[in-house]
Motif scaffolding. Structure first.
Motif, short mmCIF file in Angstrom:
data_model
loop_
_atom_site.label_atom_id
_atom_site.label_comp_id
_atom_site.label_asym_id
_atom_site.label_seq_id
_atom_site.Cartn_x
_atom_site.Cartn_y
_atom_site.Cartn_z
N ALA A 23 30.32 11.71 12.57
CA ALA A 23 29.97 10.87 13.72
C ALA A 23 29.57 11.71 14.93
N ARG A 24 30.12 12.90 15.05
CA ARG A 24 29.86 13.75 16.22
C ARG A 24 28.66 14.67 16.07
N ARG A 25 27.90 14.56 14.99
CA ARG A 25 26.75 15.45 14.78
C ARG A 25 25.66 15.13 15.80
N LEU A 26 25.26 16.12 16.56
CA LEU A 26 24.18 15.93 17.52
C LEU A 26 22.86 15.78 16.79
N LEU A 27 21.96 15.02 17.38
CA LEU A 27 20.64 14.85 16.77
C LEU A 27 19.95 16.21 16.63
N SER A 28 20.09 17.07 17.62
CA SER A 28 19.47 18.40 17.53
C SER A 28 19.99 19.17 16.32
N ASP A 29 21.28 19.06 16.04
CA ASP A 29 21.85 19.75 14.88
C ASP A 29 21.40 19.11 13.58
N ALA A 30 21.30 17.79 13.55
CA ALA A 30 20.81 17.12 12.34
C ALA A 30 19.37 17.53 12.04
N LEU A 31 18.55 17.58 13.08
CA LEU A 31 17.15 17.98 12.89
C LEU A 31 17.06 19.42 12.39
N THR A 38 13.34 23.32 12.56
CA THR A 38 13.90 24.26 13.53
C THR A 38 13.04 24.40 14.79
N GLY A 39 11.99 23.62 14.91
CA GLY A 39 11.19 23.66 16.13
C GLY A 39 11.91 23.09 17.33
N THR A 40 12.84 22.19 17.11
CA THR A 40 13.65 21.66 18.20
C THR A 40 14.67 22.72 18.56
N HIS A 41 14.49 23.33 19.72
CA HIS A 41 15.37 24.42 20.13
C HIS A 41 16.54 23.90 20.96
N VAL A 42 17.64 24.58 20.86
CA VAL A 42 18.83 24.23 21.63
C VAL A 42 19.07 25.36 22.62
N GLY A 43 18.96 25.02 23.90
CA GLY A 43 19.14 26.02 24.94
C GLY A 43 20.47 25.86 25.64
N CYS A 44 20.51 24.95 26.60
CA CYS A 44 21.70 24.83 27.45
C CYS A 44 22.79 23.94 26.86
N GLU A 45 22.44 23.06 25.94
CA GLU A 45 23.35 22.08 25.34
C GLU A 45 23.95 21.11 26.36
N GLY A 47 21.40 19.19 28.33
CA GLY A 47 20.28 18.34 28.68
C GLY A 47 19.50 18.79 29.90
N VAL A 48 19.74 19.98 30.38
CA VAL A 48 19.11 20.46 31.61
C VAL A 48 17.80 21.20 31.33
N CYS A 49 17.76 22.02 30.28
CA CYS A 49 16.63 22.93 30.10
C CYS A 49 15.40 22.29 29.46
N GLY A 50 15.58 21.26 28.66
CA GLY A 50 14.44 20.59 28.03
C GLY A 50 13.96 21.20 26.73
N ALA A 51 14.55 22.30 26.28
CA ALA A 51 14.08 22.95 25.06
C ALA A 51 14.25 22.05 23.83
N CYS A 52 15.18 21.14 23.87
CA CYS A 52 15.46 20.26 22.72
C CYS A 52 14.71 18.93 22.80
N THR A 53 13.77 18.80 23.71
CA THR A 53 13.08 17.52 23.89
C THR A 53 12.32 17.11 22.64
N ILE A 54 12.58 15.89 22.24
CA ILE A 54 11.87 15.25 21.13
C ILE A 54 11.33 13.92 21.67
N LEU A 55 10.59 13.20 20.87
CA LEU A 55 10.11 11.89 21.28
C LEU A 55 10.82 10.81 20.49
N LEU A 56 11.33 9.81 21.19
CA LEU A 56 11.93 8.62 20.56
C LEU A 56 11.00 7.46 20.87
N ASP A 57 10.37 6.93 19.83
CA ASP A 57 9.35 5.90 20.02
C ASP A 57 8.34 6.32 21.09
N GLY A 58 7.99 7.61 21.09
CA GLY A 58 6.98 8.13 21.99
C GLY A 58 7.46 8.57 23.36
#
Length: 161
Positions: A23-31, A38-45, A47-58
């Motif tokens: 239940a606690r798996r982050l979407l970034s970790d699932a991806l 692995t294109g979705t990068h995890v920087g600050c963990e 939500g500040v840096c934006g490296a993990c930005t993906i699109l949800l319904d655009g």
């Protein structure tokens, strides 16, 4: 004590994936870890840096702030899903290459997804709106000038297509 696993179904880049995750798996970790995207990068963990930005319904979202179990009802697009259907570069990807909009590349996937969504909302941004469009993403090495130029070039390429 083992953690309970949940069966979930994620639609990522148009492909449906069935996963069993805690239940606690982050979407970034699932991806990254469960789907190998692995294109979705995890920087600050945080939500500040934006490296993990993906699109949800655009729309841009921070994958490091969302649980995978909460992402089931969304169409998820990662940086791997931004290319054109024929495999060619999207206007944003092409502009980043042409305008040297990256240096180390760590922040680039987050910028590409953010700008893709931004140009859908504002396909012909002014210079100031182009700067505002990337305001939620951090880069430690470019100085942002070439990234802003890439936003403007992306708009030109998109208009020409």
């Amino acid at each position: 004590m083992s953690e309970t696993l949940h069966d979930i179904r994620l639609t990522v880049n148009g492909v449906v994936h069935d996963l069993r995750v805690p239940a606690r798996r982050l979407l970034s970790d699932a991806l990254r870890h469960d789907l190998g995207l692995t294109g979705t990068h995890v920087g600050c963990e945080h939500g500040v840096c934006g490296a993990c930005t993906i699109l949800l319904d655009g729309e841009p979202a921070r994958a490091c702030l969302m649980l995978a179990v909460a992402a089931q009802s969304w169409a998820i697009t990662t940086v791997e899903g931004l290319a054109e259907p024929d495999g060619s570069l999207s206007p944003v990807q092409q502009a980043f290459a042409e305008c040297h909009g990256l240096q180390c590349g760590f922040c680039t996937p987050g910028f590409l997804t953010t700008i893709t969504a931004g140009l859908r909302r504002d396909p012909c941004p002014t210079h100031e709106r182009a700067r505002d469009m990337i305001g939620g993403n951090l880069c430690r090495c470019t100085g942002y000038q070439n990234i802003v130029t890439a936003v403007e070039r992306s708009a030109e390429i998109g208009a020409a297509r």
